[in-house]
Design a protein around this motif. Structure first.
Motif, short mmCIF file in Angstrom:
data_model
loop_
_atom_site.label_atom_id
_atom_site.label_comp_id
_atom_site.label_asym_id
_atom_site.label_seq_id
_atom_site.Cartn_x
_atom_site.Cartn_y
_atom_site.Cartn_z
N ILE A 1 -16.19 -13.60 11.65
CA ILE A 1 -17.33 -14.14 12.40
C ILE A 1 -16.85 -15.26 13.31
O ILE A 1 -16.12 -16.16 12.90
N ARG A 2 -17.27 -15.19 14.57
CA ARG A 2 -16.93 -16.20 15.57
C ARG A 2 -17.27 -17.59 15.04
O ARG A 2 -18.33 -17.82 14.48
N GLY A 3 -16.35 -18.52 15.22
CA GLY A 3 -16.58 -19.89 14.79
C GLY A 3 -16.23 -20.17 13.34
O GLY A 3 -16.23 -21.32 12.92
N ASP A 4 -15.92 -19.13 12.57
CA ASP A 4 -15.49 -19.35 11.18
C ASP A 4 -13.99 -19.66 11.17
O ASP A 4 -13.27 -19.36 12.12
N THR A 5 -13.54 -20.24 10.07
CA THR A 5 -12.12 -20.43 9.84
C THR A 5 -11.58 -19.19 9.17
O THR A 5 -12.18 -18.69 8.21
N TYR A 6 -10.48 -18.66 9.67
CA TYR A 6 -9.89 -17.44 9.13
C TYR A 6 -8.40 -17.66 8.93
O TYR A 6 -7.70 -18.12 9.84
N SER A 7 -7.90 -17.34 7.74
CA SER A 7 -6.48 -17.50 7.44
C SER A 7 -5.88 -16.18 6.99
O SER A 7 -6.56 -15.37 6.35
N PHE A 8 -4.60 -15.98 7.32
CA PHE A 8 -3.88 -14.81 6.85
C PHE A 8 -2.40 -15.16 6.75
O PHE A 8 -1.96 -16.20 7.23
N LYS A 9 -1.67 -14.28 6.09
CA LYS A 9 -0.24 -14.51 5.92
C LYS A 9 0.53 -13.25 6.28
O LYS A 9 -0.03 -12.15 6.28
#
Length: 117
Positions: free
Chosen positions: A6-14
């Motif tokens: 979702i736009r504006g959310d914080t998103y993390s990946f590795k």
């Protein structure tokens, strides 16, 4: 690779750097880039993360690179699909590890609605 959030959310990946036989490369590159653009032909990035400024973090204990897309990176972008890649440089050798699409979904609570009393 596809990333969707979702736009504006914080998103993390590795991710890990691997050889074709899935052997993990633990040697740290000189630079890592995660670049997002509207299209492949664009010269300017909408936003970029880099190992050199600690917006990409390498964890030696598990040999993963961690990337966090912050709220500010996407809150003013349109809800559509963008292109990205992950590129590494070691001893002047450039290697693109991943090319993919980042799709932003519509949010209900927009950044301007986030009022803290």
């Amino acid at each position: 690779m596809k990333i969707e959030f979702i736009r504006g959310d914080t998103y993390s990946f590795k991710f890990q750097r691997k050889l074709k036989n899935d052997e993990v490369i633990s040697e740290r590159p000189d630079q890592v880039f995660f670049s997002v653009k509207e299209s492949y032909d664009d010269e300017e990035c909408l936003f970029q993360k880099r190992l050199s400024n600690n917006t990409i973090i390498y964890d030696e204990t598990d040999n993963y690179y961690y990337i966090t897309i912050d709220s500010e990176d996407t809150c003013n972008l349109d809800c559509e699909s963008y292109v990205f890649d992950i590129e590494v440089i070691k001893d002047n050798v450039v290697k693109t590890l991943v090319v993919g699409r980042l799709r932003l979904l519509i949010e209900v609570t927009h950044k301007r609605n986030e009022v803290f009393d």
